[in-house]
Scaffold this motif. Structure first.
Motif, PDB file in Angstrom:
ATOM      1  N   ALA A 147      -1.098   6.261   5.526  1.00 50.81           N
ATOM      2  CA  ALA A 147      -0.092   6.460   6.572  1.00 50.81           C
ATOM      3  C   ALA A 147       0.320   7.935   6.646  1.00 50.81           C
ATOM      4  N   SER A 148       0.952   8.296   7.734  1.00 48.93           N
ATOM      5  CA  SER A 148       1.457   9.666   7.894  1.00 48.93           C
ATOM      6  C   SER A 148       2.703   9.869   7.038  1.00 48.93           C
ATOM      7  N   LEU A 197      -8.007   8.193  -2.271  1.00 48.18           N
ATOM      8  CA  LEU A 197      -8.177   6.978  -1.481  1.00 48.18           C
ATOM      9  C   LEU A 197      -9.217   6.035  -2.079  1.00 48.18           C
ATOM     10  N   ASP A 198     -10.307   6.552  -2.585  1.00 44.65           N
ATOM     11  CA  ASP A 198     -11.312   5.668  -3.196  1.00 44.65           C
ATOM     12  C   ASP A 198     -10.717   4.891  -4.360  1.00 44.65           C
ATOM     13  N   TRP A 199      -9.933   5.559  -5.191  1.00 39.56           N
ATOM     14  CA  TRP A 199      -9.288   4.882  -6.325  1.00 39.56           C
ATOM     15  C   TRP A 199      -8.247   3.871  -5.823  1.00 39.56           C
ATOM     16  N   LEU A 200      -7.439   4.274  -4.854  1.00 42.70           N
ATOM     17  CA  LEU A 200      -6.426   3.371  -4.306  1.00 42.70           C
ATOM     18  C   LEU A 200      -7.072   2.109  -3.742  1.00 42.70           C
ATOM     19  N   PRO A 212      -6.581  -2.892  -0.259  1.00 42.39           N
ATOM     20  CA  PRO A 212      -7.574  -2.566   0.780  1.00 42.39           C
ATOM     21  C   PRO A 212      -7.423  -1.202   1.464  1.00 42.39           C
ATOM     22  N   PHE A 213      -6.210  -0.788   1.772  1.00 42.04           N
ATOM     23  CA  PHE A 213      -5.993   0.443   2.539  1.00 42.04           C
ATOM     24  C   PHE A 213      -6.944   0.475   3.733  1.00 42.04           C
ATOM     25  N   GLU A 215       0.828  -1.202   0.000  1.00 39.06           N
ATOM     26  CA  GLU A 215       0.000   0.000   0.000  1.00 39.06           C
ATOM     27  C   GLU A 215       0.865   1.255   0.000  1.00 39.06           C
ATOM     28  N   LEU A 216       1.910   1.251   0.801  1.00 41.85           N
ATOM     29  CA  LEU A 216       2.817   2.400   0.835  1.00 41.85           C
ATOM     30  C   LEU A 216       3.491   2.599  -0.514  1.00 41.85           C
ATOM     31  N   LEU A 217       3.937   1.512  -1.117  1.00 36.37           N
ATOM     32  CA  LEU A 217       4.595   1.594  -2.418  1.00 36.37           C
ATOM     33  C   LEU A 217       3.656   2.126  -3.491  1.00 36.37           C
TER      34      LEU A 217
END
Length: 86
Positions: free
Chosen positions: A70-71, A56-59, A64-65, A29-31
């Motif tokens: 993340a910060s 975020l919706d697209w990701l 899953p996110f 997810e970070l990548l």
């Protein structure tokens, strides 16, 4: 087949997660968030987070996110630990 396209996430399947413990934010997810944000013009971890929050919706169509984004500190810390030669 060598010419078969692979997903962006699959391209990093062999990358070891440098964190020693279970973390709220998955490495894939970070990548994904960082690469897409940088391609879109983000030039700092803060900009990566801002871009990721707006997308975020697209990701979430890709991964899953489950814990959101993340910060900027988490992005910076994890990416500083990655093995660049890997």
């Amino acid at each position: 087949m060598a010419n078969e396209p692979i997903s962006l996430v699959a391209a990093f399947d062999d990358l070891n997660d440098p964190r020693a413990r279970q973390c709220a934010y998955r490495l894939d997810e970070l990548l994904l968030a960082a690469i897409c944000a940088v391609i879109s013009g983000a030039e700092s971890w803060t900009a990566v987070v801002e871009w990721s929050e707006t997308k975020l919706d697209w990701l979430r169509q890709q991964l899953p996110f489950a814990n959101g984004i993340a910060s900027h500190d988490t992005f910076g810390r994890v990416f500083s630990l990655l093995d660049a030669t890997q």
